[in-house]
Motif scaffolding. Sequence first.
Motif, PDB file in Angstrom:
ATOM      1  N   ALA A  21       0.783  -1.082   0.014  1.00  0.00           N
ATOM      2  CA  ALA A  21       0.280   0.015   0.112  1.00  0.00           C
ATOM      3  C   ALA A  21       0.718   1.225   0.080  1.00  0.00           C
ATOM      4  O   ALA A  21       0.305   2.155  -0.362  1.00  0.00           O
ATOM      5  CB  ALA A  21      -0.425   0.199   1.766  1.00  0.00           C
ATOM      6  N   VAL A  22       1.878   1.336  -0.053  1.00  0.00           N
ATOM      7  CA  VAL A  22       2.921   2.338   0.254  1.00  0.00           C
ATOM      8  C   VAL A  22       2.653   3.402  -0.790  1.00  0.00           C
ATOM      9  O   VAL A  22       3.181   2.193  -1.746  1.00  0.00           O
ATOM     10  CB  VAL A  22       4.466   2.781   0.544  1.00  0.00           C
ATOM     11  N   ASN A  23       2.204   4.715  -1.195  1.00  0.00           N
ATOM     12  CA  ASN A  23       2.895   5.116  -2.100  1.00  0.00           C
ATOM     13  C   ASN A  23       4.339   5.674  -2.312  1.00  0.00           C
ATOM     14  O   ASN A  23       4.368   6.648  -1.616  1.00  0.00           O
ATOM     15  CB  ASN A  23       1.766   6.025  -2.518  1.00  0.00           C
ATOM     16  N   GLY A  24       4.939   4.947  -3.583  1.00  0.00           N
ATOM     17  CA  GLY A  24       6.146   5.707  -3.927  1.00  0.00           C
ATOM     18  C   GLY A  24       5.899   7.032  -4.460  1.00  0.00           C
ATOM     19  O   GLY A  24       7.099   8.105  -4.621  1.00  0.00           O
ATOM     20  N   GLY A  25       4.919   7.769  -4.345  1.00  0.00           N
ATOM     21  CA  GLY A  25       5.106   9.024  -5.168  1.00  0.00           C
ATOM     22  C   GLY A  25       5.130   9.207  -6.695  1.00  0.00           C
ATOM     23  O   GLY A  25       4.752   8.742  -7.513  1.00  0.00           O
ATOM     24  N   LYS A  26       5.243  10.548  -7.199  1.00  0.00           N
ATOM     25  CA  LYS A  26       4.493  11.041  -8.661  1.00  0.00           C
ATOM     26  C   LYS A  26       6.087  11.676  -9.398  1.00  0.00           C
ATOM     27  O   LYS A  26       6.949  12.699  -8.146  1.00  0.00           O
ATOM     28  CB  LYS A  26       4.442  11.907  -8.977  1.00  0.00           C
ATOM     29  N   LYS A  27       6.218  10.863 -10.313  1.00  0.00           N
ATOM     30  CA  LYS A  27       7.480  12.686 -10.887  1.00  0.00           C
ATOM     31  C   LYS A  27       6.642  13.185 -12.042  1.00  0.00           C
ATOM     32  O   LYS A  27       6.171  12.648 -13.157  1.00  0.00           O
ATOM     33  CB  LYS A  27       8.901  10.887 -11.576  1.00  0.00           C
ATOM     34  N   CYS A  28       7.017  14.358 -11.833  1.00  0.00           N
ATOM     35  CA  CYS A  28       6.254  15.298 -13.045  1.00  0.00           C
ATOM     36  C   CYS A  28       7.423  16.025 -13.028  1.00  0.00           C
ATOM     37  O   CYS A  28       8.407  16.503 -13.027  1.00  0.00           O
ATOM     38  CB  CYS A  28       5.273  16.583 -12.031  1.00  0.00           C
ATOM     39  N   ILE A  58      13.006   6.995  -9.291  1.00  0.00           N
ATOM     40  CA  ILE A  58      12.909   6.592 -10.462  1.00  0.00           C
ATOM     41  C   ILE A  58      11.805   6.425 -10.980  1.00  0.00           C
ATOM     42  O   ILE A  58      10.439   6.180 -10.159  1.00  0.00           O
ATOM     43  CB  ILE A  58      12.977   5.034  -9.928  1.00  0.00           C
ATOM     44  N   GLY A  59      11.239   7.265 -12.449  1.00  0.00           N
ATOM     45  CA  GLY A  59      10.358   7.278 -12.840  1.00  0.00           C
ATOM     46  C   GLY A  59       9.647   6.065 -13.460  1.00  0.00           C
ATOM     47  O   GLY A  59      10.630   5.614 -14.094  1.00  0.00           O
ATOM     48  N   PHE A  60       8.259   5.523 -13.996  1.00  0.00           N
ATOM     49  CA  PHE A  60       8.123   3.546 -14.148  1.00  0.00           C
ATOM     50  C   PHE A  60       6.647   4.241 -14.349  1.00  0.00           C
ATOM     51  O   PHE A  60       6.157   4.683 -13.797  1.00  0.00           O
ATOM     52  CB  PHE A  60       8.071   2.453 -13.270  1.00  0.00           C
ATOM     53  N   GLY A  61       6.403   3.776 -15.689  1.00  0.00           N
ATOM     54  CA  GLY A  61       4.894   3.565 -15.634  1.00  0.00           C
ATOM     55  C   GLY A  61       4.182   4.208 -16.482  1.00  0.00           C
ATOM     56  O   GLY A  61       5.444   5.085 -17.538  1.00  0.00           O
ATOM     57  N   SER A  62       3.129   4.644 -17.152  1.00  0.00           N
ATOM     58  CA  SER A  62       2.767   5.031 -18.219  1.00  0.00           C
ATOM     59  C   SER A  62       2.937   7.436 -17.987  1.00  0.00           C
ATOM     60  O   SER A  62       2.516   7.487 -16.458  1.00  0.00           O
ATOM     61  CB  SER A  62       1.303   5.180 -18.967  1.00  0.00           C
ATOM     62  N   TRP A  63       3.534   7.481 -18.759  1.00  0.00           N
ATOM     63  CA  TRP A  63       2.832   9.025 -18.335  1.00  0.00           C
ATOM     64  C   TRP A  63       1.274   9.738 -18.142  1.00  0.00           C
ATOM     65  O   TRP A  63       0.774   9.076 -19.108  1.00  0.00           O
ATOM     66  CB  TRP A  63       3.304  10.486 -19.304  1.00  0.00           C
ATOM     67  N   THR A  64       0.682  10.349 -18.009  1.00  0.00           N
ATOM     68  CA  THR A  64      -0.938  10.790 -17.789  1.00  0.00           C
ATOM     69  C   THR A  64      -0.680  12.336 -17.747  1.00  0.00           C
ATOM     70  O   THR A  64       0.232  13.478 -16.917  1.00  0.00           O
ATOM     71  CB  THR A  64      -1.470  10.160 -16.723  1.00  0.00           C
ATOM     72  N   ILE A  65      -1.319  12.793 -18.981  1.00  0.00           N
ATOM     73  CA  ILE A  65      -1.224  14.649 -18.777  1.00  0.00           C
ATOM     74  C   ILE A  65      -3.105  14.885 -18.016  1.00  0.00           C
ATOM     75  O   ILE A  65      -3.393  14.480 -17.892  1.00  0.00           O
ATOM     76  CB  ILE A  65      -1.750  14.868 -20.678  1.00  0.00           C
ATOM     77  N   GLU A  66      -2.078  16.514 -16.927  1.00  0.00           N
ATOM     78  CA  GLU A  66      -3.678  16.724 -16.282  1.00  0.00           C
ATOM     79  C   GLU A  66      -4.241  17.678 -17.078  1.00  0.00           C
ATOM     80  O   GLU A  66      -4.166  17.714 -18.044  1.00  0.00           O
ATOM     81  CB  GLU A  66      -2.823  17.486 -14.714  1.00  0.00           C
ATOM     82  N   GLU A  67      -5.316  17.683 -16.598  1.00  0.00           N
ATOM     83  CA  GLU A  67      -6.044  17.958 -17.725  1.00  0.00           C
ATOM     84  C   GLU A  67      -6.374  19.514 -17.737  1.00  0.00           C
ATOM     85  O   GLU A  67      -6.673  21.178 -19.167  1.00  0.00           O
ATOM     86  CB  GLU A  67      -7.947  17.638 -17.451  1.00  0.00           C
ATOM     87  N   GLU A  68      -5.886  20.521 -16.701  1.00  0.00           N
ATOM     88  CA  GLU A  68      -5.734  21.592 -17.087  1.00  0.00           C
ATOM     89  C   GLU A  68      -4.137  22.648 -17.343  1.00  0.00           C
ATOM     90  O   GLU A  68      -3.993  21.583 -16.479  1.00  0.00           O
ATOM     91  CB  GLU A  68      -6.190  21.679 -15.744  1.00  0.00           C
ATOM     92  N   SER A  69      -4.302  23.370 -17.185  1.00  0.00           N
ATOM     93  CA  SER A  69      -2.924  24.037 -17.671  1.00  0.00           C
ATOM     94  C   SER A  69      -2.825  25.062 -16.297  1.00  0.00           C
ATOM     95  O   SER A  69      -3.734  25.311 -15.647  1.00  0.00           O
ATOM     96  CB  SER A  69      -3.300  25.245 -19.018  1.00  0.00           C
TER      97      SER A  69
END
Length: 72
Positions: A21-28, A58-69
């Motif tokens: 359940a540990v969330n490693g965070g996000k790389k943005c 270390i980033g892994f997985g697919s990139w997701t685009i945030e909807e708002e600018s």
Amino acid sequence: MLEKILNLDGVVLLNKKQQQAVNGGKKCETIPNVPTQFEQDFDIHTCMVRCRPSFLGIGFGSWTIEEESVLC
């Protein structure tokens, strides 16, 4: 070394379910948008933000685009 860490005050060893359940965070990162005429007129610079899961920086997985600018 692990034994020294586990002996520190307040350290708790997680069970397998808790470890999963540990969330490693996000790389943005920010990506500049092509400015619209309105943005050019008012000298506004916006960017899109894209993120993906990260573990230990270390980033892994697919990139997701945030909807708002966002302003950048």
